[in-house]
Design a protein around this motif. Structure first.
Motif, PDB file in Angstrom:
ATOM      1  N   LYS A 113      -4.503  -8.790  -7.129  1.00 30.42           N
ATOM      2  CA  LYS A 113      -4.279 -10.170  -8.109  1.00 30.42           C
ATOM      3  C   LYS A 113      -3.534 -10.879  -7.248  1.00 30.42           C
ATOM      4  O   LYS A 113      -2.913 -10.649  -6.479  1.00 30.42           O
ATOM      5  CB  LYS A 113      -3.598  -9.632  -9.272  1.00 30.42           C
ATOM      6  N   GLU A 114      -3.975 -12.526  -7.828  1.00 33.21           N
ATOM      7  CA  GLU A 114      -2.985 -13.234  -6.964  1.00 33.21           C
ATOM      8  C   GLU A 114      -1.933 -13.793  -7.838  1.00 33.21           C
ATOM      9  O   GLU A 114      -2.097 -14.289  -8.996  1.00 33.21           O
ATOM     10  CB  GLU A 114      -3.791 -14.369  -6.632  1.00 33.21           C
ATOM     11  N   ASN A 117     -16.216  -9.246  -4.709  1.00 38.89           N
ATOM     12  CA  ASN A 117     -16.048  -8.799  -6.184  1.00 38.89           C
ATOM     13  C   ASN A 117     -14.998  -7.811  -6.425  1.00 38.89           C
ATOM     14  O   ASN A 117     -15.201  -7.230  -7.552  1.00 38.89           O
ATOM     15  CB  ASN A 117     -17.465  -8.575  -6.780  1.00 38.89           C
ATOM     16  N   ARG A 132     -11.631 -10.707  -3.519  1.00 40.40           N
ATOM     17  CA  ARG A 132     -12.137 -11.167  -5.073  1.00 40.40           C
ATOM     18  C   ARG A 132     -13.252 -11.963  -4.967  1.00 40.40           C
ATOM     19  O   ARG A 132     -13.956 -11.486  -5.869  1.00 40.40           O
ATOM     20  CB  ARG A 132     -10.634 -11.979  -5.274  1.00 40.40           C
ATOM     21  N   ASP A 133     -13.450 -12.967  -4.122  1.00 41.42           N
ATOM     22  CA  ASP A 133     -14.722 -13.928  -4.394  1.00 41.42           C
ATOM     23  C   ASP A 133     -15.756 -13.203  -3.412  1.00 41.42           C
ATOM     24  O   ASP A 133     -16.876 -13.759  -4.096  1.00 41.42           O
ATOM     25  CB  ASP A 133     -14.087 -15.294  -3.821  1.00 41.42           C
ATOM     26  N   GLU A 162      -9.275  -0.076  -6.575  1.00 40.42           N
ATOM     27  CA  GLU A 162     -10.560   0.224  -6.836  1.00 40.42           C
ATOM     28  C   GLU A 162     -10.874   1.546  -6.223  1.00 40.42           C
ATOM     29  O   GLU A 162     -11.651   2.255  -6.754  1.00 40.42           O
ATOM     30  CB  GLU A 162     -11.639  -0.698  -6.546  1.00 40.42           C
ATOM     31  N   LYS A 183     -15.861 -14.819 -13.798  1.00 36.46           N
ATOM     32  CA  LYS A 183     -16.674 -15.480 -12.823  1.00 36.46           C
ATOM     33  C   LYS A 183     -18.081 -15.698 -13.669  1.00 36.46           C
ATOM     34  O   LYS A 183     -18.628 -14.647 -14.125  1.00 36.46           O
ATOM     35  CB  LYS A 183     -16.958 -14.494 -11.556  1.00 36.46           C
ATOM     36  N   GLY A 233      -7.896  -1.268 -12.008  1.00 35.34           N
ATOM     37  CA  GLY A 233      -8.214  -2.469 -11.363  1.00 35.34           C
ATOM     38  C   GLY A 233      -9.260  -3.322 -11.981  1.00 35.34           C
ATOM     39  O   GLY A 233      -9.984  -4.166 -11.847  1.00 35.34           O
ATOM     40  N   THR A 236     -11.824  -7.642  -7.713  1.00 39.61           N
ATOM     41  CA  THR A 236     -10.686  -8.329  -8.222  1.00 39.61           C
ATOM     42  C   THR A 236      -9.573  -7.357  -8.847  1.00 39.61           C
ATOM     43  O   THR A 236      -8.578  -8.095  -9.543  1.00 39.61           O
ATOM     44  CB  THR A 236     -11.408  -9.100  -9.633  1.00 39.61           C
ATOM     45  N   GLY A 237      -9.510  -6.336  -8.503  1.00 37.50           N
ATOM     46  CA  GLY A 237      -8.297  -5.399  -8.847  1.00 37.50           C
ATOM     47  C   GLY A 237      -7.037  -5.934  -8.180  1.00 37.50           C
ATOM     48  O   GLY A 237      -5.923  -5.813  -8.786  1.00 37.50           O
TER      49      GLY A 237
END
Ligand code: FES
Ligand code: FES
Lengths: 159, 762
Positions: free
Chosen positions: A39-40, A34, A30-31, A78, B37, B28, A36-37
């Motif tokens: 999830k937390e 990138n 995610r970080d 993704e 962000k 997603g 972000t599909g």
């Protein structure tokens, strides 16, 4: 502390990233990448929203360290659609309205794909137990189970 | 009787197209709260109280601020005091004194997990270290967790000086009872005198969490000129804007709030927690600040709904006619006043046409997180208790529980105990459908039992604004302001397409931010499809009117000589056939030359929301060795007025039922004697998983709401009301014992069965 250099394959693309020792694979995806599909929902392995596969095996990416991904083949949501063609699971989720808010959906789809790779013809009970690690608070699972079984049947016909 | 509106024929309404935001959600791509962000953003974290109740003597942030990478710290010093008066914020009355204190503790911490300070730092690791460097001196105070204990004289007082409202004369000593409410109809004493049978029971329920899978998350960015942007996962960004601007003392126009895709809310995302902190941190640090709650923080510090103690007494004649109903409800508010006890009181007997009703409610403070709305706030608790007594009444009188309800069912013209007379409502239709369903008649297996229960919820309308733009190629962009949590965009696009007779795919709905559209109350109260739908229809009709005007101009005929039929504008009357009909797309093409862009705008306060009744049937099977109850078959039946997109209506029925099943069987906040929550995670707070549930069958009843252009009623909340009582009734059949406490978890069921056996032997 110096960061670690990690090389891996994500959705068939070679990737490299730097991560802290205690950074989870989920956070790296995610970080750092990138993506972000995934999830937390809990970061404790209880919700399955962060599901990805590593070398074909279904894992909670919140329970894997970024450094452990070195040299591995990772698949995330993704990478599920091919070009503008949705995977049959994705298509069936839309047709069956198997998502409401959709936050659980990436994880459920990844888990369902891993199920069908192992078992192309699961019973309702098998599907329910396989997906028991993926929490959905919106749907009551009914339409999710129907969508997965319908996709399985379509994929069997196609195969 | 008022005449029921007939359902017109629809082209698109009632079909099941794929949702406009669907592709993004299965790939997603959709951006939820934590997915946003901004370059240069800092990580914000909250320091939380380890004590359930303590006075804050001092907070020292010097060491934290000195840590390299820490850019800002905020504490109570950074927020101005607010007035305790209830003032309007949008459509709600809000006591900002309490909102402020829930965002950040002031004099005292009032629950374990209460926010005390927040930091912004360049990394997660540094932010965590900084939290450890903040020194808070506490004077630990005695705490109280249970609502019945909290009401006793001598209990620790949560809010110093709290005097119970709604009692005359007002009490002279402070207590934890914030308010007393009462609703009466007729004369219950007289009613009970006429009764042949009276059943009186006490129930206890535990707080349960909304359990949205997406934790709270936001990103705030405050500019040097004082303007600010906030991205947050919320059920109402105008509400978030109002709360943040008020707490920070800003002009509303300076703050632009965008709602991200929202990963579930169920009422829990109608309040602010971290948003004002993120904005304050951003203002201090001159950097964007992102804050995301952990799951543990979600459980400890965001609102569950009330646990409660309920007493119910019902009297009936031998033939099953109920002659009086009475209830006393004690609802936990958490540490600030405002439990949903009032709606709980109003709902309690709403499914019944009764002459004598009395319901008294108490709003009770204790050292728990402040409750937040949860799907039909207050209703599930009181209706669980009443429905359970009604089931026992049916068993006592040897009357089928559906027949007993049909005998007493609320219908058009029934005066509810809380005041109004019902318009057309579908409870009788739901009960008939239940009676005739294959489920109700199916045989049961060993250790299985079947139960049913009814449910009622009011639903609301409220302030709503939409904008519908006709684009130059004839497509349409629909901007709405009620966050879409479960298919709203699909339903609204369908209504616009239906009205304008254009294909569904030609309408693209988006959720607009607070600076792009007029005020919208939040997605809650089952209002979104109803209210935004009403506004969308109005906006679409405005487009038809404007487009007719353009055609009239082109044809040089009066505007009322233009008709709109089957998607075409035609000259009508004397001019019929004189000009070639034009489609909306034809008119869009020449809009620039005929007067400019065509935009339909509707800013309404939606009136006429109609209640929705539902009836659920549940089968449960008990494992006699462990006491575990499993739901083996389930049917949810509910009046939707008109189902715009039936799949998403069914989805609401199923989702509410599943949450109710969790409430009934496995979900509860567990506190230790130390006043600390012991199960702040999904492993120990068990929401139903796929293998816990059967398929959830649905039957949609459509008794149109005459006040909505398409007959829509809100439907999202009612489905969480019947499950607890339906399952309790089924469990009673399966186990042979009646239980009066939620959740009916295995140890409790096993004990109840053992006690019953021992009782029989003795
Ligand atoms: S975030 Fe990994 S299982 Fe919940
Ligand atoms: S669709 Fe919302 S959690 Fe599954």
């Amino acid at each position: 502390m110096a960061k670690h250099h990690v090389s891996a394959t994500v959705n068939n693309d070679p990737v490299e990233f730097l991560c802290e020792t205690d950074q989870t694979l989920l956070d790296c995806l995610r970080d750092e990448l990138n993506l972000t599909g995934a999830k937390e929902g809990c970061s404790s392995g209880d919700c399955g929203a962060c599901s990805v596969t590593i070398n074909g095996r279904l894992v909670c990416s919140c329970l894997v360290l970024g450094v452990e991904a070195n040299g591995m083949k990772i698949e995330t949501i993704e990478g599920m659609a091919q070009g503008d063609k949705l995977h049959p699971l994705q298509q069936k989720f839309l047709e069956h309205a198997a998502l409401q808010c959709g936050i659980c959906t990436p994880g459920v789809l990844i888990a369902a794909k891993a199920l069908l790779a192992k078992n192309p013809n699961p019973t309702e009970t098998e599907t329910r137990y396989w997906l028991a690690g993926n929490l959905c608070r919106c749907t009551g699972y009914d339409k999710i189970i129907r969508a997965v079984m319908d996709a399985a049947s379509e994929m069997r016909k196609g195969a | 009787m008022q005449e029921r509106v007939k359902s017109p024929k629809f082209d698109i309404i009632g079909t099941r197209p794929i949702r406009p935001d669907g592709a993004d959600k299965v790939t997603g791509r959709a951006k939820f709260g934590a997915d946003h962000k901004i370059a240069g953003q800092l990580v914000g974290k909250v320091l939380r109280s380890p004590h359930p109740h303590a006075r804050i003597k001092s907070i020292n942030i010097a060491k934290a601020l000195a840590l390299a990478g820490v850019k800002a710290v905020v504490t109570r010093e950074d927020f101005k005091e607010q007035s305790p008066e209830f003032i309007p914020a949008g459509e709600m009355l809000v006591n900002y004194r309490d909102v402020l204190r829930n965002v950040l503790a002031r004099e005292k911490v009032l629950y374990e997990g209460h926010a005390v300070a927040a930091v912004a730092a360049t990394s997660e690791t540094i932010a965590r270290q900084a939290l450890k460097l903040i020194e808070v001196a506490y004077e630990v105070l005695p705490h109280v967790i249970n609502e019945v204990e909290a009401m006793k004289p001598g209990a620790p007082i949560v809010e110093d000086g709290m005097i119970t409202a709604g009692v005359t004369p007002p009490p002279t000593t402070p207590s934890n009872v914030a308010k007393r409410v009462e609703f009466t109809l007729g004369d219950v004493a007289k009613g009970f005198k006429d009764a042949d049978v009276i059943i009186e029971r006490e129930f206890n329920t535990k707080p349960v969490h909304q359990g949205y899978i997406e934790p709270h998350a936001c990103v705030a960015s405050v500019s040097e000129d004082g303007t600010a942007e906030l991205w947050t996962t919320t059920q109402g960004h105008w509400i978030a804007r109002a709360h943040c601007a008020k707490l920070l003392g800003w002009d509303i126009t300076k703050l632009r709030v965008t709602s991200s895709e929202i990963g579930g809310g169920f009422g829990g995302k109608t309040v602010v927690y971290m948003e004002p902190l993120a904005l304050a941190l951003s203002q201090k640090s001159h950097r964007p600040v992102k804050m995301v709650m952990s799951r543990e923080e979600v459980f400890r510090a965001s609102g569950p709904t009330s646990g409660a103690n309920i007493w119910v007494k019902i009297g009936a004649k031998k033939d099953g006619r109920i002659v009086a109903g009475e209830a006393i409800l004690k609802y936990q508010a958490g540490c600030f006043q405002g439990s949903p006890v009032q709606p709980g009181c109003m709902c309690a007997f709403a499914p019944y046409d009764l002459e004598n009703v009395k319901v008294v409610g108490y709003d009770v403070l204790s050292n728990r997180p402040k409750v937040a709305a949860y799907r039909a706030p207050g209703g599930p608790i009181s209706e669980y208790a009443v429905e359970s007594v009604v089931d026992e009444l049916a068993a006592t009188l040897k009357i089928d529980p559906i027949e007993l309800r049909l005998k007493n069912a609320a219908k058009e013209g029934t005066k509810a105990a809380y005041g109004p007379k019902f318009g057309p409502v579908g409870l009788v239709e739901c009960l008939e459908a239940a009676k005739n369903s294959p489920h109700w008649k199916a045989p049961l297996g060993k250790n299985q039992g079947r139960g049913m229960a009814s449910g009622f919820w009011f639903n609301i309308g409220g302030e709503t604004t939409v904008s519908l733009q006709l684009n130059e190629d004839g497509t349409l962009t629909l901007m709405v302001g009620t966050p879409d949590i479960g298919g709203l965009r699909a339903s609204l696009a369908m209504m616009a397409a239906e009205e304008l007779k254009v294909p569904y795919a030609k309408v693209r709905p988006i959720i607009a931010d607070t600076s792009s559209l007029g005020y919208n109350f939040l997605t809650g109260g089952s209002r979104a499809t109803f209210s935004s739908g009403m506004a969308t229809v109005e906006a679409a009709r405005s487009i038809i009117k404007q487009a007719s005007g353009r055609a009239a101009k082109l044809w040089e005929i009066p505007e009322d000589a233009v008709s709109f039929e089957n998607g075409e504008f035609r000259p009508a009357g004397d001019n019929a056939g004189k000009h070639k009909p034009m489609t909306l797309a034809d008119i869009a093409k020449v809009a620039g030359k005929t007067g400019g862009s065509i935009v339909g705008y509707a800013a309404i306060s939606a009136q006429g929301a109609a209640p929705s009744f539902g009836v659920h049937i549940a089968d449960t099977e008990v494992d006699p060795e462990t006491g575990k109850l499993t739901v083996t078959r389930y049917t949810a039946i509910q009046d939707a007025g008109k189902a715009i997109h039936p799949s998403y209506v069914e989805g609401q029925f199923q989702g509410g039922a599943a949450q109710g099943i969790g409430w009934a069987l496995s979900e509860e906040y567990i506190y230790g004697a130390d006043g600390k929550l012991q199960n702040a995670g999904f492993l120990d707070y068990r929401i139903p998983v796929a293998s816990d549930l059967p398929m959830l069958d649905t039957i949609i009843i459509e008794v149109p709401n005459p006040r909505h252009p398409y007959g829509v009623r809100g439907i999202g909340e009612t489905p969480i009301i019947p499950p607890m009582a339906a399952i309790a009734a089924a469990a009673c059949k399966a186990t042979g014992v009646r239980m009066f406490e939620l959740p009916m978890s295995p140890p409790k069921v096993l004990k109840a069965m053992k006690d019953a056996k021992a009782g029989k032997k003795a």
